[in-house]
Design an enzyme around this catalytic site. Sequence first.
Site, PDB file in Angstrom:
ATOM      1  N   HIS A  73       7.821 -21.440   3.255  1.00 39.27           N
ATOM      2  CA  HIS A  73       8.013 -22.201   4.528  1.00 39.27           C
ATOM      3  C   HIS A  73       7.631 -21.327   5.605  1.00 39.27           C
ATOM      4  O   HIS A  73       7.821 -20.157   5.220  1.00 39.27           O
ATOM      5  CB  HIS A  73       9.781 -22.693   4.463  1.00 39.27           C
ATOM      6  CG  HIS A  73      10.384 -21.411   4.500  1.00 39.27           C
ATOM      7  ND1 HIS A  73      10.701 -20.620   5.499  1.00 39.27           N
ATOM      8  CD2 HIS A  73      11.283 -20.819   3.588  1.00 39.27           C
ATOM      9  CE1 HIS A  73      11.467 -19.455   4.895  1.00 39.27           C
ATOM     10  NE2 HIS A  73      11.971 -19.821   3.727  1.00 39.27           N
ATOM     11  N   ASP A  74       7.164 -21.682   6.577  1.00 38.86           N
ATOM     12  CA  ASP A  74       6.624 -20.887   7.972  1.00 38.86           C
ATOM     13  C   ASP A  74       5.647 -19.944   7.636  1.00 38.86           C
ATOM     14  O   ASP A  74       5.279 -19.194   8.324  1.00 38.86           O
ATOM     15  CB  ASP A  74       7.753 -20.206   8.307  1.00 38.86           C
ATOM     16  CG  ASP A  74       9.099 -21.120   8.718  1.00 38.86           C
ATOM     17  OD1 ASP A  74       8.844 -21.878   9.670  1.00 38.86           O
ATOM     18  OD2 ASP A  74      10.166 -21.045   8.176  1.00 38.86           O
ATOM     19  N   GLY A 110       8.581 -17.099   2.008  1.00 39.33           N
ATOM     20  CA  GLY A 110       8.591 -17.578   3.466  1.00 39.33           C
ATOM     21  C   GLY A 110       8.114 -16.654   4.452  1.00 39.33           C
ATOM     22  O   GLY A 110       8.280 -15.392   4.305  1.00 39.33           O
TER      23      GLY A 110
END
Length: 262
Positions: free
Chosen positions: A121-122, A139
């Site tokens: 994520h991100d 992440g």
Amino acid sequence: MSRIHATAVVDAGARIADGVEIGPWCIVGPGVVLEADVRLVSHAVVQQDTTVGARTVIHPFAVIGGDPQHTGYKGETVRLEIGTDNSIREHSTFNRGTPQGTGVTRVGSNGLFMTGAHVGHDCVVGDNVVMANNATLGGHARVGSKVFLGGLAAVHQNGRVGQGAIVGGLAAVTRDVIPYGSAWGNHARLHGLNLIGLKRKGYDKTAIRRLLAAYRDLFEGGGTFAERLDAVEGAYADLPEIMEITAFIREDGKRPLCLPGE
């Protein structure tokens, strides 16, 4: 016209461009955008709120646009954006962003993501990136363009790998890797510049010798590291690659710097 196999499940809210091919047993969820000539081979999942750029090919059992693997995620709307002309191979997983981060995971164009590659994520991933089998990005990791990550290499959350760098297989990357660097080992250490990559990109012997001289001055010279950094910026101001390295070092990264060592 798009071609959608009879066994595929495509949400009514998905946007499917001309030339898209969705093969057997694929699932395309809400908020998904498949741009022109995207191909889902078979058994691929594009879960939701994901844009897949033109001519990208997603192979069987990849799960793209899945929920972020984050304990704080409570179902908020977050996205994944993938560029054009990527090859995403079997069992790869790309997660959407988180509200606690930027809310968007971004992957560039012309990438090759081999079997089992994971983009957390991100993350922000540049263009022309190769992630070999089962390479993993935690992440918020940031990977520059033209980076090669070897099989089973793992970049720690919030880690950075600069443009043009190579990371060896099985490397545990807990420290930021400079642009054009060559890092390997567990935990990964810096072992010079990515000479093979530089040669493949057309750098001649004279240019490579100067880059190596700047590298030695920075990491092996006398005085403190801060003094060497200042000196290299002054002495090699005409080399954009060295200026990119020094700017990368001066940037406020969240992980320590990967340095040469035993």
